[in-house]
Design a protein around this motif. Structure first.
Motif, PDB file in Angstrom:
ATOM      1  N   ASN A 184      29.376  16.563   4.678  1.00 25.55           N
ATOM      2  CA  ASN A 184      30.608  17.213   4.806  1.00 25.55           C
ATOM      3  C   ASN A 184      31.410  17.390   3.382  1.00 25.55           C
ATOM      4  OD1 ASN A 184      30.566  17.507   7.598  1.00 25.55           O
ATOM      5  ND2 ASN A 184      31.502  15.728   7.970  1.00 25.55           N
ATOM      6  N   SER A 185      31.012  16.516   2.463  1.00 27.12           N
ATOM      7  CA  SER A 185      31.823  16.428   1.209  1.00 27.12           C
ATOM      8  C   SER A 185      30.874  17.144   0.152  1.00 27.12           C
ATOM      9  CB  SER A 185      32.140  14.931   0.609  1.00 27.12           C
ATOM     10  OG  SER A 185      31.055  14.212   0.777  1.00 27.12           O
ATOM     11  N   PHE A 186      29.487  16.414  -0.134  1.00 26.00           N
ATOM     12  CA  PHE A 186      28.775  16.863  -1.243  1.00 26.00           C
ATOM     13  C   PHE A 186      28.212  18.214  -0.858  1.00 26.00           C
ATOM     14  CE2 PHE A 186      24.532  17.242  -2.807  1.00 26.00           C
ATOM     15  CZ  PHE A 186      24.594  17.235  -4.216  1.00 26.00           C
ATOM     16  N   TYR A 187      27.659  18.323   0.368  1.00 21.61           N
ATOM     17  CA  TYR A 187      26.863  19.331   0.686  1.00 21.61           C
ATOM     18  C   TYR A 187      27.751  20.759   0.663  1.00 21.61           C
ATOM     19  CZ  TYR A 187      22.927  21.788   3.084  1.00 21.61           C
ATOM     20  OH  TYR A 187      21.844  22.687   2.983  1.00 21.61           O
ATOM     21  N   SER A 188      28.966  20.619   1.286  1.00 19.05           N
ATOM     22  CA  SER A 188      29.768  21.427   1.397  1.00 19.05           C
ATOM     23  C   SER A 188      30.173  22.013   0.142  1.00 19.05           C
ATOM     24  CB  SER A 188      31.030  21.255   2.169  1.00 19.05           C
ATOM     25  OG  SER A 188      30.617  20.919   3.605  1.00 19.05           O
ATOM     26  N   VAL A 189      30.703  21.082  -0.731  1.00 12.57           N
ATOM     27  CA  VAL A 189      31.139  21.517  -2.315  1.00 12.57           C
ATOM     28  C   VAL A 189      29.915  22.125  -3.038  1.00 12.57           C
ATOM     29  CG1 VAL A 189      31.754  20.262  -4.342  1.00 12.57           C
ATOM     30  CG2 VAL A 189      32.622  19.569  -2.616  1.00 12.57           C
ATOM     31  N   THR A 190      28.796  21.990  -2.854  1.00  9.50           N
ATOM     32  CA  THR A 190      27.698  22.634  -3.677  1.00  9.50           C
ATOM     33  C   THR A 190      27.342  23.917  -2.701  1.00  9.50           C
ATOM     34  OG1 THR A 190      25.977  21.231  -2.206  1.00  9.50           O
ATOM     35  CG2 THR A 190      26.694  20.543  -4.643  1.00  9.50           C
ATOM     36  N   SER A 191      27.896  24.265  -1.577  1.00 12.10           N
ATOM     37  CA  SER A 191      27.442  25.494  -1.040  1.00 12.10           C
ATOM     38  C   SER A 191      27.655  26.658  -1.888  1.00 12.10           C
ATOM     39  CB  SER A 191      28.459  25.614   0.452  1.00 12.10           C
ATOM     40  OG  SER A 191      28.046  26.719   0.952  1.00 12.10           O
ATOM     41  N   ASP A 192      28.963  26.718  -2.529  1.00 12.91           N
ATOM     42  CA  ASP A 192      29.307  27.784  -3.458  1.00 12.91           C
ATOM     43  C   ASP A 192      28.144  28.256  -4.439  1.00 12.91           C
ATOM     44  OD1 ASP A 192      31.534  29.000  -2.506  1.00 12.91           O
ATOM     45  OD2 ASP A 192      32.709  28.207  -4.053  1.00 12.91           O
ATOM     46  N   SER A 193      27.788  27.019  -5.048  1.00  9.54           N
ATOM     47  CA  SER A 193      26.647  27.316  -6.029  1.00  9.54           C
ATOM     48  C   SER A 193      25.372  27.906  -5.553  1.00  9.54           C
ATOM     49  CB  SER A 193      26.442  25.912  -6.708  1.00  9.54           C
ATOM     50  OG  SER A 193      27.656  25.407  -7.490  1.00  9.54           O
ATOM     51  N   ALA A 194      25.044  27.313  -4.536  1.00 13.09           N
ATOM     52  CA  ALA A 194      23.745  27.635  -3.772  1.00 13.09           C
ATOM     53  C   ALA A 194      23.608  29.116  -3.189  1.00 13.09           C
ATOM     54  CB  ALA A 194      23.459  26.795  -2.620  1.00 13.09           C
ATOM     55  N   HIS A 195      24.772  29.560  -2.775  1.00 10.32           N
ATOM     56  CA  HIS A 195      25.000  30.615  -1.964  1.00 10.32           C
ATOM     57  C   HIS A 195      25.860  31.969  -2.922  1.00 10.32           C
ATOM     58  CE1 HIS A 195      22.995  29.139   1.321  1.00 10.32           C
ATOM     59  NE2 HIS A 195      23.826  28.038   1.251  1.00 10.32           N
ATOM     60  N   THR A 196      25.992  31.418  -3.958  1.00 11.37           N
ATOM     61  CA  THR A 196      26.815  32.574  -5.206  1.00 11.37           C
ATOM     62  C   THR A 196      27.984  32.729  -4.502  1.00 11.37           C
ATOM     63  OG1 THR A 196      24.498  33.427  -5.807  1.00 11.37           O
ATOM     64  CG2 THR A 196      26.481  34.525  -6.535  1.00 11.37           C
ATOM     65  N   GLY A 197      28.753  31.890  -4.113  1.00  8.81           N
ATOM     66  CA  GLY A 197      30.297  32.021  -3.562  1.00  8.81           C
ATOM     67  C   GLY A 197      31.163  32.186  -4.526  1.00  8.81           C
ATOM     68  N   LEU A 198      32.222  32.717  -4.280  1.00 13.88           N
ATOM     69  CA  LEU A 198      33.344  32.911  -5.190  1.00 13.88           C
ATOM     70  C   LEU A 198      33.654  31.872  -5.972  1.00 13.88           C
ATOM     71  CD1 LEU A 198      35.475  35.160  -6.090  1.00 13.88           C
ATOM     72  CD2 LEU A 198      37.097  34.068  -4.267  1.00 13.88           C
ATOM     73  N   GLY A 199      33.805  30.537  -5.514  1.00 16.58           N
ATOM     74  CA  GLY A 199      34.018  29.322  -6.387  1.00 16.58           C
ATOM     75  C   GLY A 199      33.142  29.478  -7.647  1.00 16.58           C
ATOM     76  N   ALA A 200      31.866  29.704  -7.293  1.00 16.00           N
ATOM     77  CA  ALA A 200      30.804  29.836  -8.456  1.00 16.00           C
ATOM     78  C   ALA A 200      31.011  30.874  -9.384  1.00 16.00           C
ATOM     79  CB  ALA A 200      29.386  29.935  -7.683  1.00 16.00           C
ATOM     80  N   LEU A 201      31.375  32.074  -8.838  1.00 15.56           N
ATOM     81  CA  LEU A 201      31.236  33.266  -9.705  1.00 15.56           C
ATOM     82  C   LEU A 201      32.771  33.043 -10.805  1.00 15.56           C
ATOM     83  CD1 LEU A 201      30.881  36.322  -7.705  1.00 15.56           C
ATOM     84  CD2 LEU A 201      29.435  35.357  -9.171  1.00 15.56           C
ATOM     85  N   GLN A 202      33.677  32.174 -10.208  1.00 22.67           N
ATOM     86  CA  GLN A 202      35.010  32.044 -11.047  1.00 22.67           C
ATOM     87  C   GLN A 202      34.758  31.156 -12.129  1.00 22.67           C
ATOM     88  OE1 GLN A 202      37.611  30.145  -7.968  1.00 22.67           O
ATOM     89  NE2 GLN A 202      38.573  32.352  -7.503  1.00 22.67           N
ATOM     90  N   LYS A 203      33.645  30.476 -12.150  1.00 21.04           N
ATOM     91  CA  LYS A 203      33.287  29.690 -13.465  1.00 21.04           C
ATOM     92  C   LYS A 203      33.047  30.493 -14.536  1.00 21.04           C
ATOM     93  CE  LYS A 203      32.250  25.234 -11.034  1.00 21.04           C
ATOM     94  NZ  LYS A 203      31.263  24.141 -11.282  1.00 21.04           N
ATOM     95  N   HIS A 204      32.626  31.934 -14.396  1.00 27.14           N
ATOM     96  CA  HIS A 204      32.172  32.794 -15.422  1.00 27.14           C
ATOM     97  C   HIS A 204      33.292  33.451 -15.678  1.00 27.14           C
ATOM     98  CE1 HIS A 204      28.014  31.765 -14.884  1.00 27.14           C
ATOM     99  NE2 HIS A 204      27.978  32.227 -13.408  1.00 27.14           N
ATOM    100  N   LEU A 205      34.497  33.293 -15.053  1.00 28.31           N
ATOM    101  CA  LEU A 205      35.860  34.117 -15.737  1.00 28.31           C
ATOM    102  C   LEU A 205      36.601  33.407 -16.292  1.00 28.31           C
ATOM    103  CD1 LEU A 205      36.416  36.112 -12.149  1.00 28.31           C
ATOM    104  CD2 LEU A 205      35.023  36.792 -13.871  1.00 28.31           C
ATOM    105  N   LYS A 206      37.283  33.931 -17.463  1.00 24.61           N
ATOM    106  CA  LYS A 206      38.168  33.368 -18.313  1.00 24.61           C
ATOM    107  C   LYS A 206      39.659  34.194 -18.101  1.00 24.61           C
ATOM    108  CE  LYS A 206      39.226  31.753 -23.065  1.00 24.61           C
ATOM    109  NZ  LYS A 206      38.882  31.922 -24.552  1.00 24.61           N
TER     110      LYS A 206
END
Length: 274
Positions: A184-206
């Protein structure tokens, strides 16, 4: 050669990687030590070919081990999103390993689940008529026959395929392994990275002070390196603990020693992983 020309495949990326290795030398050295310990550990397995619990446990352990090695390489190169993605796979393998060593009937369930996945793939091949494009898939008649044979086997065993899949979900596996909280903690947190979620994409935006996008970020980062290296070490140590108990290998004191070292590193100022 500037990073902008070849990205992570250029010489500048190698120079940046050396900086990351220097900054996180203590964490990395410990991960290398634990990796060496785990590499030698697998040589102590006594596996009987007729025992699926033994050869699956060994296979799951090697999967965890190779995931650990891959993630360390990614951390060193500053590929943080990719590190999270592989760590997620590492966690899945760890869950399977724990269930495998704790449940005598788990190998049978795992292989049945593999058959269900094969059934799903055959249906996709049939529906999309992929056999017309790729000879390796055979022909329509052969595919229909394989589908029928698999469905008949499950019917004879009185297994409801839909219910079986539901009870073999990632979350249910974690729950059955006693690892639901981590799921519920780790697996959910890494979901954005694994599925190219918005949270992952935001790391590319300044963003500027007004929250407006002013630049696309592309390059190595070690912001989460401590957290990732801690997860790598802990997962590999837990996997080692499971197989040591299962194969009756007396290495528990060494595992506890590494846990203690990891705790000491994380307790130092600037090294906290939260």
């Amino acid at each position: 050669m500037p990073f902008g020309e070849n990205g992570f495949l250029g010489k500048e990326a190698l120079r940046m990687a050396e900086q990351i290795k220097t900054t996180h030398r203590e964490f990395l050295n410990l991960c290398y030590e634990i990796n060496s310990f785990a590499q030698k550990l697998k040589n102590a397995f006594e596996i009987h070919n007729e025992d699926p619990q033994e050869f699956l446990a060994a296979s799951f352990f090697i999967r965890v081990l190779e995931n650990a090695q891959a993630t360390v390489i990614l951390v060193e190169r500053g590929l943080e999103l990719e590190t999270s993605t592989i760590l997620r796979s590492m966690f899945e393998a760890l869950v399977y390993l724990k269930r495998c060593v704790n449940e005598v009937d788990f190998p049978q369930k795992y292989m049945q689940y593999g058959e269900i996945n094969r059934l799903d793939n055959l249906k996709v091949i049939l529906d999309c008529k992929l056999y017309e494009k790729y000879e390796k898939f055979g022909n329509e008649e052969g595919i229909k026959k394989m589908i029928s044979e698999i469905e008949d086997r499950f019917l004879q065993q009185n297994i409801n395929i839909k219910e079986f899949k539901k009870n073999f979900s990632k979350k249910k596996n974690a729950e059955d392994a006693g690892m639901l909280e981590l799921y519920n903690s780790f697996y959910s947190v890494t979901s954005d990275s694994a599925h190219t979620g918005l949270g992952a994409l935001q790391k590319h935006l300044k963003l500027n002070e007004d929250g407006k996008i002013i630049e696309i970020n592309h390059g190595p980062s070690d912001k989460d390196a401590g957290m990732h290296l801690t997860a790598i070490a802990e997962f590999l140590l837990h996997a080692s603990d499971y197989v040591c108990n299962f194969f009756k290998i007396d290495k528990i004191q060494e595992i506890e020693k590494y846990h203690k070292q990891l705790k000491e590193i994380n307790s130092r100022p600037g090294n906290s992983t939260g």
